[in-house]
Enzyme design. Structure first.
Site: not given
Ligand code: IFM
Length: 485
Positions: A175, A369
């Protein structure tokens, strides 16, 4: 076989053979042990110990104590029945000052982890950078300094050398949008800066970091699968008058990171303040950033819906879109939100997957994710009945099936997260896990969602309804581990 064809029992939908089922975590969010065995400080140690930065003053000092509970966590993964585990390496645990001398005990920890995973038949998916930059590099300018990108390449080379025989799937960075946006524009994440000039520099350098890491991994491990993980945020215009706003936000939040990787250039319509200055883009940079990748890692949580609206007379569900008077973010009353306030829109995942398929010309996509925070609590019976997470997973997996049917090469899905953990500025109050963590004892307890997801992962089949597994016993909690928290 068409993924929407029915399986053995009615209404069951089957994922393609070879689809990878996984879960994810990241180092600072779970490891704790921040000063154990030679680990250096990271920007998150500094940030969490700065008063006022994190909800209730929480820190990652102990977190889930995973550094001391490696075997327990591998057993948790094994019991869950997943194929793969995405975790990240703590940079300052391996290179305490970001570069140069290696901290062998830190590296050994990851060696033990990947060996234990492989012995359990779980594929390690290693993220090289998930936000815990060594403080020593921040002291030299962090991501605003070009050298940090090179140092990430150095870290990747060290990891490839030490772990490359055990790890075949590598994620370079996680990210970049959040590193830049929260770290350098709003200051809500470490290093806590709010400076557009630094943000524009960080944009280029974090992408360059991806490029250097990719180059190092490719050179050392020619047959490894390598890609970045990004969190493009869909901006959906609900009326024609805000279509140009959706486009501008898409350049600012999404294409600024994706275009360099897919096309080797920054978007032409990117706002001047956010565009990395030409002087920072040296010969060869864009080639490095756009070098071939093997997959795109997609982190998806929510879309943003926009409509025309009067900033002086905001209605329910509306919030101004900064910099775009007359445009508001809008959440329709029929859309549910998670406790993070994030709208639950599974179709956004399907549409994003289809878009990525087109933009990347058919590159395989891992959903690296996807998940939700919920107000989970332990019942007197010792269970956690997080039906809303089960519903969330079910809805989003249906969206994945629809994308597969549309021809998108979705190679796997990693639920975020294996267990409740340190949710950055929110601290521990936001629980994203399939396993409930009692932060007083470190005990991990499977939630209803772990039971549901584990069943899907083991069978490769999605039941017709999220309630389909009701009545089946929930998995046993792990006993309290011996290490004190
Ligand atoms: O916990 C975070 C992760 O570290 C990065 N992506 C989003 C998740 C939830 O906010």
């Amino acid at each position: 076989m068409n993924s929407l064809m029915q399986g053995g029992s009615e209404g069951v939908r089957r994922f393609p053979d070879g689809f990878i089922w996984g879960v994810g975590t990241s180092s600072y969010q779970i490891e704790g042990a921040v000063s154990a065995e030679g680990r250096g400080p990271s920007i998150w140690d500094t940030f969490t110990h700065t008063p006022g930065r994190i909800n209730r003053g929480d820190t990652g000092d102990i977190a889930c104590d995973s550094y001391n509970r490696l075997e327990d966590d591998v057993r948790l993964l094994s019991d869950l029945g997943v194929d793969a585990y995405r975790f990240s390496v703590s940079w300052p645990r391996v290179l305490p000052t970001g570069s140069g001398a290696i901290n062998q005990p830190g590296l050994d920890y990851y060696r033990r982890l990947v060996e234990a995973l492989n012995e359990s038949g779980i594929r390690p998916v290693l993220t090289v950078y998930h936000w815990d930059l060594p403080q020593a590099l921040e002291d030299r300018g962090g991501w605003a300094n070009r050298d940090t990108a090179k140092r990430l390449g150095e870290l990747a080379a060290v990891l490839a050398d030490a772990l490359g025989d055990q790890v075949s799937t590598w994620v370079t960075i996680n990210e970049p949008l959040q590193t830049v946006q929260q770290g350098y524009r709003t200051g809500t994440h470490a290093p806590g800066l709010a400076d557009l000039e630094l943000a524009a520099a960080a944009t280029h350098h974090i992408l360059l970091g991806h490029g250097y890491a990719l180059q190092a991994l490719r050179a050392a491990l020619p047959s490894a699968a390598i890609g970045p993980a990004m969190d493009p945020q869909p901006f959906v215009a609900l009326d024609a008058a805000v279509e140009h706003v959706a486009l501008a936000l898409d350049a600012e939040y999404n294409r600024v990171y994706m275009d360099p990787v897919f096309r080797g250039s920054y978007p032409a319509d990117l706002d001047g303040d956010l565009r990395p200055p030409e002087a920072l883009i040296l010969d060869g940079d864009m080639e490095l950033i756009s070098a071939p990748i093997d997959f795109f890692g997609l982190n998806y949580y929510r879309p943003h819906h926009l409509r025309s609206g009067d900033w002086d007379d905001l209605r329910d569900g509306e919030r101004p879109v900064a910099g775009h008077p007359g445009a508001v973010y809008y959440v329709a009353p029929e859309i549910q939100c998670t406790v993070m306030g994030w709208p639950i829109v599974p179709n956004g995942l399907r549409d994003l997957l289809i878009r990525l398929h087109e933009e990347s010309r058919g590159l395989p996509v891992y959903i690296t994710e996807n998940g939700c925070a919920a107000d989970d609590y332990l019942t007197p019976e010792g269970t956690i009945d997080d039906q809303e997470r089960v519903d969330y997973i079910h809805g989003h997996l249906l969206a994945v099936l629809q994308a597969l049917d549309a021809g998108v090469q979705v190679a796997g899905y990693f639920h975020w997260s294996l267990m409740d953990n340190f949710e950055w500025a929110e601290g521990y109050r936001r629980r994203f896990g399939l396993h409930y963590v009692d932060f007083g004892t470190g005990r991990r307890i499977p939630k209803r969602s772990a039971h549901f997801y584990g069943r899907v992962a083991r069978t490769g089949e999605l039941p017709s309804s999220p309630a389909a597994l009701d009545g089946e016993p929930q998995a046993e909690a792990l006993p309290e581990a011996s290490a004190a928290v």
